[in-house]
Design an enzyme around this catalytic site. Structure first.
Site, PDB file in Angstrom:
ATOM      1  CG  ASP B  94      31.430  64.219  54.327  1.00 30.11           C
ATOM      2  OD1 ASP B  94      32.479  64.443  53.690  1.00 30.11           O
ATOM      3  OD2 ASP B  94      30.912  63.102  54.379  1.00 30.11           O
ATOM      4  CB  SER B  95      34.585  66.637  58.467  1.00 33.31           C
ATOM      5  OG  SER B  95      34.098  65.494  59.164  1.00 33.31           O
ATOM      6  N   GLY B  96      34.724  63.982  56.420  1.00 36.86           N
ATOM      7  CA  GLY B  96      35.379  62.683  56.357  1.00 36.86           C
ATOM      8  C   GLY B  96      35.288  61.930  57.670  1.00 36.86           C
ATOM      9  CG  PHE B  98      29.309  59.396  58.902  1.00 38.76           C
ATOM     10  CD1 PHE B  98      28.536  59.213  60.032  1.00 38.76           C
ATOM     11  CD2 PHE B  98      29.055  58.589  57.798  1.00 38.76           C
ATOM     12  CE1 PHE B  98      27.533  58.259  60.079  1.00 38.76           C
ATOM     13  CE2 PHE B  98      28.047  57.633  57.828  1.00 38.76           C
ATOM     14  CZ  PHE B  98      27.291  57.471  58.977  1.00 38.76           C
ATOM     15  CD  GLN B 190      28.053  64.106  66.735  1.00 43.30           C
ATOM     16  OE1 GLN B 190      27.169  63.322  67.124  1.00 43.30           O
ATOM     17  NE2 GLN B 190      28.390  64.226  65.447  1.00 43.30           N
ATOM     18  CG  ASP B 267      23.452  64.841  53.985  1.00 44.35           C
ATOM     19  OD1 ASP B 267      23.421  65.161  55.183  1.00 44.35           O
ATOM     20  OD2 ASP B 267      23.977  63.790  53.583  1.00 44.35           O
ATOM     21  CB  CYS B 310       5.353  63.335  39.331  1.00 40.67           C
ATOM     22  SG  CYS B 310       7.149  63.515  39.509  1.00 40.67           S
ATOM     23  CB  CYS B 312      10.353  63.759  37.903  1.00 40.03           C
ATOM     24  SG  CYS B 312       9.836  62.129  37.344  1.00 40.03           S
ATOM     25  CB  CYS B 315       6.150  61.630  36.052  1.00 44.21           C
ATOM     26  SG  CYS B 315       6.452  60.404  37.349  1.00 44.21           S
ATOM     27  CG  HIS B 342       9.858  59.670  40.569  1.00 37.97           C
ATOM     28  ND1 HIS B 342       8.751  60.326  40.101  1.00 37.97           N
ATOM     29  CD2 HIS B 342       9.498  59.148  41.765  1.00 37.97           C
ATOM     30  CE1 HIS B 342       7.764  60.200  40.961  1.00 37.97           C
ATOM     31  NE2 HIS B 342       8.191  59.482  41.983  1.00 37.97           N
TER      32      HIS B 342
END
Lengths: 380, 380
Positions: B94-96, B98, B190, B267, B310, B312, B315, B342
């Protein structure tokens, strides 16, 4: 056949250091062996598969903790500790004695057992040789430990004598309480820091019909020369045909000195605890005293692995000291994992190297080489 | 050829939901895709091999955190973020923006950029479009994000308009600052919670010569209907031939609604953060709303896995709910790891299932089936 037997394979010609095989219901494990500690049914930060992959054969779990939470009955219902935590190799459980005695003012000792308050919710609890053995039977470990008192240091002669004699009576009661035929019980000799009491205790415990013998009450704050002397007196009187376990000891220097004096098994929280403090264990050739403090600025741009030629997950995959330093400074759990994996693998390799030295009658050279590097920091 | 391209494979006949392939210098990844968050160059509690094994193709790392510690220059010297953290697949940074905007009183905005105080040591720092892009170039991620402001909710029209226009100027400056030919830059639209501003912003960003388009400023506290409406207005005006990324969104209901509105990438810290709070993400068929709070007493003697069928690590290896509850109550890190594995695996499977539904033109049925179970808790 007994659940647990010990097969002595070879004694180093010059020193008598022992290499053997510990036979358990969950496999045969080569000695000398170091047991990672999984206090609460997990070796801190690691998966059971990771612990197995680093070569550990037997792990230690703490009866005191599991007795309080989640409770032995729950573990029994889950199919025992192996199944509960998904560990297919050996498990040794301690008796809970060490922890309840450590509670200080929160516990009261009688001949019958120890009344104490839970550190979790303050509720009153009771542990005795019979309850400890029943608890360990429910947990279903391969090796259960007799209930004993780890004598604090320093302790006067009278206290040490009284406590050691009670530990002997508790050892007999522990053996009489045995109910799980798939479990072997190890009894523990004590004796404080008094040679005659150590001899007295080792002879007494050595004569019991137990699966193995442990030496307790050492590495409790005494000078290391005193510890080594007490250990020597103890192992001298223990039977040759049973495994000998030095409790709570886990730094490489202590492992060598223990093996030199006839010890086969060790456990210690040291490698996982110092990992959580950001410390890597390395050979003394890499750093005298064998320790790297990963937060130190010297590692900021150090793009080498923790240790050259190390085959642990962290080093094998080229995670660098700089990256691990970053993770530790940023409080990232993966940093603790990498150090725990590295430290435990270091000790597994170290015990395997000791075994190899014993089998080739080169234990003296192994020991001298180690300490020449280990002590070199003192001289420089 | 551009570092990052998007190949649209199929649109669901009824809804237009998209299935595609994101081409990056570190591999091709199927969309819709969910990116686990590795804020400080590690997906919390997990090894890169574990993250890769659960099927994640691209992870997100935070420029703000890495800018402050260990610093982008150190990561560059280490050979870039991939090598530093041992991750061979895709990375988006990300750009920083946020994070610095989230600092509230600790930051000052100007046309040039944002002056702020480090949350680590209080020192004054400065981030601008140019510095953010240079930092991300040094980190060497596959996808860099343009520097923008995530408009808080609620915000009045004038604020939203002024901020959106500045974000547009910053997007152009970000693209002009590009120096790493192996990196694609995504720009972010935005517009706050105003339809006309969303349309204005999507059109502007959609016309830039960037590698992909992101929708920012959603899931910031607004009602979900408003979020879905704003998203719809945004994606309507974004180009078809570029990947579309909805930032900071990661619950299954939001993923479905995002994909329905033409989103390809997501994300969110949700799956790893709730893992650290002892929560398991499960399908709504297992539990309406898809959440299990592992500390709850109902799991005390529950010896079933977190979720039937599942695949994972937790599990598949039959770690039980009872064991995981024990680990969480005992504050054992391995419990957090099992839940993180999980939860992330659940989302990887979930996005793969969405893709499959799109490819077979059954996205509507997939969505209806999900919400019928998901909302069943409300009716009972």
């Amino acid at each position: 056949m007994a659940a647990i037997t010990f097969e002595l394979i070879h004694k180093d010609a010059a020193t008598g250091a022992r290499a053997g095989i510990l036979h358990t219901p969950h496999g045969k494990f080569l000695t000398p062996l170091f047991m990672p500690v999984g206090t609460q049914a997990t070796v801190k930060t690691l998966s059971p598969h990771e612990v197995q992959n680093l070569g550990a054969g037997v792990i230690l779990a703490n009866t005191y903790h599991l007795f309080l939470r989640p409770g032995a009955e729950l573990v029994r219902k889950a199919g025992g500790l192996h199944k509960f935590m998904n560990w297919t190799h050996g498990i040794l459980t301690d008796s809970g004695g060490f922890q309840v005695f450590s509670l200080g003012d929160l516990r009261k000792i009688s001949e019958d057992g120890v009344t104490f308050r839970s550190h979790i919710d303050g509720s009153e609890k009771f542990l005795s040789p019979e309850i400890s053995i029943a608890t360990q039977a429910a947990l279903g470990s391969d090796i259960a430990m007799a209930f004993d008192e780890c004598i604090p240091y320093p302790a006067d002669y009278e206290y040490a004598q009284t406590s050691t004699e009670r530990t002997h009576r508790w050892a007999e009661r522990s053996l009489n309480a045995a109910i799980n035929p798939k479990q072997g019980i190890f009894c523990i000799c004590q004796g404080g820091m008094y040679e005659d009491l150590r001899e007295f205790s080792a002879k007494f415990i050595g004569n019991l019909d137990c699966a193995g013998c442990a030496v307790g009450g050492l590495s409790v704050g005494e000078p290391k020369e005193l510890m080594y002397r007490m250990l020597e007196v103890s192992t001298k009187f223990l039977p040759e045909n049973k495994a000998r376990y030095l409790m709570g000891v886990g730094t490489p220097d202590h492992l060598i000195e223990g093996v030199l004096r006839g010890i086969d098994m060790f456990d210690c929280v040291f490698p996982t605890r110092v990992a959580r403090n950001g410390m890597a264990m390395v050979s003394p050739e890499t750093s005298p005293r064998g320790r790297l403090v990963m937060k130190n600025a010297e590692f900021t741009e150090d793009f080498s692995p923790l240790e050259k030629n190390c085959d642990c997950y962290a080093c094998r995959n080229k995670f660098t000291r700089a990256y691990i330093r970053h993770l530790i400074r940023a409080d990232e759990i993966f940093g603790l994992r990498l150090l725990a994996l590295h430290n435990l693998r270091y000790l597994q390799r170290f015990t395997a190297n000791m075994r190899e030295a014993i089998l080739t009658d080169k234990f003296t050279e192994f020991r001298e080489k180690f300490f020449a590097a280990y002590d070199s920091g003192d001289k420089s």
